[in-house]
Design an enzyme around this catalytic site. Structure first.
Site, PDB file in Angstrom:
ATOM      1  N   MET A 184       0.846  -1.180   0.000  1.00 26.88           N
ATOM      2  CA  MET A 184       0.000   0.000   0.000  1.00 26.88           C
ATOM      3  C   MET A 184       0.887   1.237   0.000  1.00 26.88           C
ATOM      4  O   MET A 184       1.453   1.608   1.020  1.00 26.88           O
ATOM      5  CB  MET A 184      -0.911  -0.020   1.235  1.00 26.88           C
ATOM      6  CG  MET A 184      -1.630   1.272   1.452  1.00 26.88           C
ATOM      7  SD  MET A 184      -2.833   1.267   2.789  1.00 26.88           S
ATOM      8  CE  MET A 184      -1.783   1.399   4.212  1.00 26.88           C
ATOM      9  N   PRO A 185       1.038   1.892  -1.133  1.00 27.18           N
ATOM     10  CA  PRO A 185       1.822   3.121  -1.166  1.00 27.18           C
ATOM     11  C   PRO A 185       1.127   4.243  -0.398  1.00 27.18           C
ATOM     12  O   PRO A 185      -0.087   4.409  -0.492  1.00 27.18           O
ATOM     13  CB  PRO A 185       1.887   3.468  -2.651  1.00 27.18           C
ATOM     14  CG  PRO A 185       1.541   2.214  -3.376  1.00 27.18           C
ATOM     15  CD  PRO A 185       0.628   1.468  -2.465  1.00 27.18           C
ATOM     16  N   LEU A 186       1.910   4.979   0.355  1.00 26.52           N
ATOM     17  CA  LEU A 186       1.430   6.167   1.056  1.00 26.52           C
ATOM     18  C   LEU A 186       2.266   7.345   0.577  1.00 26.52           C
ATOM     19  O   LEU A 186       3.485   7.355   0.748  1.00 26.52           O
ATOM     20  CB  LEU A 186       1.560   6.020   2.566  1.00 26.52           C
ATOM     21  CG  LEU A 186       1.309   7.290   3.391  1.00 26.52           C
ATOM     22  CD1 LEU A 186      -0.118   7.778   3.208  1.00 26.52           C
ATOM     23  CD2 LEU A 186       1.615   7.040   4.850  1.00 26.52           C
TER      24      LEU A 186
END
Length: 66
Positions: A1-3
């Site tokens: 999950m890229p933030l």
């Protein structure tokens, strides 16, 4: 999950912020093959009086008063 976290001086319109979020999301999807629903974008807006470089705030720089 890229933030993806972005901090910038306040003053952009809701449309500009929406375009930024969309562009960053697309970039993450393309760059790391992340599912679009897994990409998170956080935009923090900071008052111009709270951001300084070289002991001069952005508000002071805009006003021409170093």
């Amino acid at each position: 999950m890229p933030l993806i976290e972005v901090t910038m001086v306040e003053g952009r319109s809701a449309e500009q912020l929406r375009a930024l979020i969309a562009g960053l999301t697309r970039a993450a999807v393309e760059a790391v093959d992340a599912p679009v629903e897994s990409v998170r974008v956080v935009v923090r807006e900071v008052p111009a009086t709270h951001w300084a470089a070289g002991d001069v705030t952005i508000a002071e720089r805009r006003a021409g008063t170093p």
